[in-house]
Design a protein around this motif. Structure first.
Motif, short mmCIF file in Angstrom:
data_model
loop_
_atom_site.label_atom_id
_atom_site.label_comp_id
_atom_site.label_asym_id
_atom_site.label_seq_id
_atom_site.Cartn_x
_atom_site.Cartn_y
_atom_site.Cartn_z
N SER A 33 0.83 -1.21 0.00
CA SER A 33 0.00 0.00 0.00
C SER A 33 0.86 1.26 0.00
O SER A 33 0.54 2.24 -0.65
CB SER A 33 -0.95 0.00 1.20
OG SER A 33 -0.19 -0.21 2.37
N LYS A 34 1.98 1.25 0.74
CA LYS A 34 2.88 2.41 0.69
C LYS A 34 3.97 2.05 -0.30
O LYS A 34 4.78 1.17 -0.03
CB LYS A 34 3.50 2.67 2.06
CG LYS A 34 2.52 3.21 3.09
CD LYS A 34 3.31 3.52 4.35
CE LYS A 34 2.54 4.11 5.50
NZ LYS A 34 1.23 4.64 5.30
N ASN A 36 7.06 3.09 -3.07
CA ASN A 36 7.98 4.01 -3.70
C ASN A 36 8.35 3.41 -5.06
O ASN A 36 9.03 2.39 -5.14
CB ASN A 36 9.22 4.18 -2.82
CG ASN A 36 10.22 5.14 -3.43
OD1 ASN A 36 10.50 5.08 -4.63
ND2 ASN A 36 10.77 6.03 -2.62
N GLU A 112 6.51 7.68 0.23
CA GLU A 112 5.52 7.32 -0.79
C GLU A 112 5.64 8.33 -1.92
O GLU A 112 5.72 9.52 -1.70
CB GLU A 112 4.12 7.42 -0.19
CG GLU A 112 3.59 6.09 0.27
CD GLU A 112 2.12 6.21 0.63
OE1 GLU A 112 1.28 5.94 -0.26
OE2 GLU A 112 1.83 6.58 1.77
N THR A 113 5.64 7.82 -3.13
CA THR A 113 5.64 8.77 -4.26
C THR A 113 4.27 8.71 -4.91
O THR A 113 3.70 7.63 -5.03
CB THR A 113 6.72 8.40 -5.29
OG1 THR A 113 6.68 6.98 -5.50
CG2 THR A 113 8.10 8.77 -4.80
#
Length: 526
Positions: A33-34, A36, A112-113
């Protein structure tokens, strides 16, 4: 764009081959879910060069990853573990579907991006109508609709991946089998959200024939013999269906429909989000897909008009995803093609003209039917017709609103009206199986509803004062045609019906009331 022009000129089979090859080098990852993005790609690159990737929403975030080399997948698979079977026991089939979760979240501060997510479905009709009102001509409205509804590059990759994942199963039994999409996934007329029709093919054509000529022996495999091809098809699909049902990760609601005219297995493929229909190779259906592909590539007006007419038909309840006495999307598409063949000068060639351009390698005789037509788009002369889509849309409604359906049938081989060979209300010749009517299912009330809607639409386009409507912020042009006609103008509808049998008027007006309520939902649903 230049890239688009160069992809446009490839033959149908070149595009298919390229896409199938691409799908073989592709994996699908359920992401944490998080996420990068940079970290994910960095890790994946340790297994080989990532050629392309995109993210999409499907019960959480998923990523489609295309590697440059097929060997990268094996390298990644070596690093992937089997899920811990605490509450469930797992079927140990190792596919190209993976779940990634982050290790020890606390110690890793994840930046996170914001991800760009590729949409896999089209916008609702009411949102489309608002966009259309901002355009400056009917022609640009039609291109807006096309852009919102057509399959995206990403969605097509996902469709071919779904086929490739099914192929991984069929290969366990039939090592040189392929699974290919046909119909709307490949004919350039597919709409976001539509099902994936796929077929299983065993013909590894061309490869064997030359080798067999050498040597002193006639050699052949010993194979199980069955009394009919149909029985063989049913048995194969039954086993593959069981296989997907029992072992296929993310294959749900598997239904075997083996007694249909064309036996098939329906299932929903949850990892890609598609409803799939799997059948065994149907050469004529593939020829139809290629014929439409050619027409779709010849002139940009072709697809814009088809998408517009199909959306219009959907809104007014003329088509329906459930089988029945409605006109199908395929029939509608053929009606648009016929109309474009009838323009002066024609916008697309007739099937007979395409057949005349065919060379040796384009020869296809299937089950006694001649299905030959040219595959190289460069051999087809571009049209000299310069009519705008504004004109063509109005003329389409005018043409079919006044077509003599009682007497005439629609023949795409010849590109002209031909006397009906039998009394079906709507008769459209199957372009290849010349003794079949592709619209045999359509009954009289449905045809008459189509005629009434076409007349009403022609009338709306003719009487409209665009500038006034734009000033008044009223829906105009195509937008006005995508709002169900009904309550406000049912008296006018009654006038449109003059000369149409009275027994169907009653059923028609009833179905109009009914449709008004649910056509908005329907239009959104498919």
């Amino acid at each position: 764009t230049d890239a688009e022009v160069s992809t446009r000129k490839k033959t149908f089979s070149e595009v298919q081959t390229e896409r199938l090859d691409q799908a073989e080098r592709t994996v699908l990852i359920k992401c944490p879910s998080k996420l990068n993005e940079k970290k994910l790609l960095q890790y994946l690159s340790s297994h080989g060069n990532v050629k392309s990737h995109f993210f999409f929403e499907n019960r959480g975030i998923s990523a489609l990853i295309e590697f440059s080399e097929k060997s990268s997948i094996a390298s990644l698979q070596d690093a992937v573990g089997i899920p811990g079977a605490s509450d469930h026991h797992v079927v140990p089939f190792k596919s190209r579907l993976f779940t990634f979760t982050l290790k020890n979240l606390v110690s890793q501060h994840v930046e996170e991006t914001p991800l760009h997510l590729s949409p896999q479905c089209h916008i609702p009709v009411k949102d489309l109508i608002q966009k259309l009102c901002l355009a400056d001509s009917i022609s640009s409205q039609m291109y807006i609709l096309l852009n919102e509804y057509q399959l995206t590059e990403e969605n097509i990759k996902l469709r071919f991946l779904a086929c490739s994942l099914v192929r991984d199963f069929t290969r366990a039994y039939f090592p040189d089998s392929t699974v290919k999409p046909f119909g709307s996934s490949v004919n350039t007329f597919g709409k976001l959200g539509s099902d994936v029709d796929m077929f299983l093919d065993f013909h590894d054509t061309g490869r064997h024939t030359t080798k067999m000529k050498k040597g002193p022996f006639e050699m052949e495999y010993q194979m199980k013999r069955l009394p009919s091809e149909r029985l063989a098809t049913q048995r194969i699909l039954s086993v593959i269906g069981d296989c997907l049902d029992n072992f296929g990760p993310g294959c749900a609601n598997v239904q075997k429909i083996l007694n249909a005219r064309c036996p098939l297995v329906k299932f929903s493929h949850q990892p890609t989000g598609f409803q799939c229909d799997l059948s065994v190779s149907n050469s004529i259906a593939i020829r139809s897909s290629e014929l439409l592909y050619i027409y779709g590539c010849l002139d940009s007006r072709v697809r814009a008009l088809v998408f517009t007419i199909r959306c219009w038909a959907r809104v007014h309840g003329l088509t329906n995803s459930a089988p029945g006495t409605w006109i199908t999307n395929f029939s509608l598409t053929m009606m648009v093609m016929f109309f474009l063949q009838k323009r002066s000068p024609p916008i697309i060639p007739t099937l007979d003209q395409l057949k005349e351009l065919a060379d040796e390698k384009d020869k296809h005789i299937i089950g006694g039917y001649d299905c030959s037509f040219v595959s190289d788009l460069r051999k087809i002369k571009p049209t000299k017709n310069t009519e705008t889509l504004d004109v063509l849309l109005g003329e389409f409604f005018e043409y079919f609103g006044n077509f003599d359906f009682r007497k005439n049938s629609i023949n795409l081989r010849k590109g002209k009206e031909v006397n009906k060979p039998e009394s079906s209300p709507l008769y459209i010749w199957n372009p290849f199986e010349q003794d079949l009517n592709i619209s045999k299912n359509v009954n009289q009330p449905q045809l008459e509803k189509f005629i009434a809607m076409a007349r009403e639409s022609a009338w709306i386009l003719q009487k409209e004062d665009k500038t006034q409507q734009i000033i008044d912020k009223e829906p105009w042009g195509l937008a006005a045609l995508l709002i169900p006609f009904g309550k406000s103008n049912s008296s006018r509808m009654k006038n449109r019906m003059k000369g149409i049998g009275s027994e169907t008027i009653r059923s028609l007006l009833d179905s109009l009331k009914l449709n008004n309520a649910n056509s908005q939902q329907k239009a959104v649903g498919k």
